[in-house]
Write an enzyme that holds these catalytic residues in place. Sequence first.
Site, PDB file in Angstrom:
ATOM      1  N   CYS A   8       0.897  -1.229   0.066  1.00 40.89           N
ATOM      2  CA  CYS A   8       0.043   0.022  -0.104  1.00 40.89           C
ATOM      3  C   CYS A   8       0.631   1.391   0.072  1.00 40.89           C
ATOM      4  O   CYS A   8       2.022   1.202  -0.435  1.00 40.89           O
ATOM      5  CB  CYS A   8      -1.051   0.024   1.108  1.00 40.89           C
ATOM      6  SG  CYS A   8      -0.339   0.410   2.816  1.00 40.89           S
ATOM      7  N   THR A   9       0.472   2.247   0.572  1.00 39.39           N
ATOM      8  CA  THR A   9       1.296   3.526   0.373  1.00 39.39           C
ATOM      9  C   THR A   9       2.187   3.646   1.587  1.00 39.39           C
ATOM     10  O   THR A   9       3.338   3.828   1.449  1.00 39.39           O
ATOM     11  CB  THR A   9       0.192   4.839   0.286  1.00 39.39           C
ATOM     12  OG1 THR A   9      -0.430   4.566  -0.713  1.00 39.39           O
ATOM     13  CG2 THR A   9       1.120   5.994   0.266  1.00 39.39           C
ATOM     14  N   GLY A  10       1.644   3.708   2.982  1.00 44.21           N
ATOM     15  CA  GLY A  10       2.333   4.180   4.037  1.00 44.21           C
ATOM     16  C   GLY A  10       2.841   2.764   4.892  1.00 44.21           C
ATOM     17  O   GLY A  10       3.442   3.018   5.939  1.00 44.21           O
ATOM     18  N   ASN A  11       2.381   1.774   4.662  1.00 42.55           N
ATOM     19  CA  ASN A  11       2.385   0.557   5.194  1.00 42.55           C
ATOM     20  C   ASN A  11       1.950   0.703   6.685  1.00 42.55           C
ATOM     21  O   ASN A  11       2.728   0.113   7.606  1.00 42.55           O
ATOM     22  CB  ASN A  11       3.869  -0.051   5.213  1.00 42.55           C
ATOM     23  CG  ASN A  11       4.053  -1.332   5.690  1.00 42.55           C
ATOM     24  OD1 ASN A  11       5.195  -1.768   6.212  1.00 42.55           O
ATOM     25  ND2 ASN A  11       3.247  -2.451   5.292  1.00 42.55           N
ATOM     26  N   CYS A  13      -1.735   0.973   7.303  1.00 46.62           N
ATOM     27  CA  CYS A  13      -3.239   0.337   7.478  1.00 46.62           C
ATOM     28  C   CYS A  13      -3.483  -0.869   6.654  1.00 46.62           C
ATOM     29  O   CYS A  13      -3.705  -1.835   7.040  1.00 46.62           O
ATOM     30  CB  CYS A  13      -4.120   1.621   7.181  1.00 46.62           C
ATOM     31  SG  CYS A  13      -3.980   3.408   7.678  1.00 46.62           S
ATOM     32  N   ARG A  14      -3.579  -0.640   5.229  1.00 51.30           N
ATOM     33  CA  ARG A  14      -4.190  -1.667   4.333  1.00 51.30           C
ATOM     34  C   ARG A  14      -3.124  -2.936   4.471  1.00 51.30           C
ATOM     35  O   ARG A  14      -3.534  -4.081   4.402  1.00 51.30           O
ATOM     36  CB  ARG A  14      -4.211  -0.781   2.902  1.00 51.30           C
ATOM     37  CG  ARG A  14      -5.513  -0.006   2.949  1.00 51.30           C
ATOM     38  CD  ARG A  14      -5.582   0.786   1.657  1.00 51.30           C
ATOM     39  NE  ARG A  14      -4.501   1.414   1.490  1.00 51.30           N
ATOM     40  CZ  ARG A  14      -4.183   2.363   0.407  1.00 51.30           C
ATOM     41  NH1 ARG A  14      -5.053   2.185  -0.654  1.00 51.30           N
ATOM     42  NH2 ARG A  14      -3.399   2.983   0.320  1.00 51.30           N
ATOM     43  N   ASP A 112      -7.752   3.918   0.947  1.00 57.10           N
ATOM     44  CA  ASP A 112      -6.983   4.142   2.023  1.00 57.10           C
ATOM     45  C   ASP A 112      -7.836   4.771   3.188  1.00 57.10           C
ATOM     46  O   ASP A 112      -8.343   5.813   3.010  1.00 57.10           O
ATOM     47  CB  ASP A 112      -5.774   5.232   1.651  1.00 57.10           C
ATOM     48  CG  ASP A 112      -4.725   5.359   2.823  1.00 57.10           C
ATOM     49  OD1 ASP A 112      -4.827   4.593   3.905  1.00 57.10           O
ATOM     50  OD2 ASP A 112      -3.844   5.983   2.431  1.00 57.10           O
TER      51      ASP A 112
END
Length: 140
Positions: A8-11, A13-14, A112
């Site tokens: 995902c983007t920031g590692n 949440c998803r 997100d």
Amino acid sequence: MGTTLFVCTGNLCRSPMAEAIARSMAPAGSYASAGTWAGQGNPATREAVAAAAEAGGNLAGHRSQPLTRDLLAAADRVYVMTRSHGRAVEDLLPAAAGRTELLDPGGAEIADPYGLPIEHYRVCRDQIVAALEARITQGR
């Protein structure tokens, strides 16, 4: 079965939720997660920890990590949350493109929930669970 990498983007949440839930659903597998814009060593959000726990996933020890060529090279499968994550994988390691696809086998992107109320995390989590169930029953 080799390593499955969730991106995902920031590692925060998803992809951590996907990793933790996959581990609880199919504990014999090898799983990792990373983010296209992740910092190193940050814990998952409180909401992600809670939403994952409600589905049997444990994020207590999660620490974020950036997506690297080494992680991609070591992964047999790479599941991304959005098409832009797929492009980032391909830009970083073109050879990984053939092993990379959206987590949702139906082609839906998983939005997100970062910074939103826990209800959004639960919607996200439910999409992840459904996608993982479909992947597991398809043997993919």
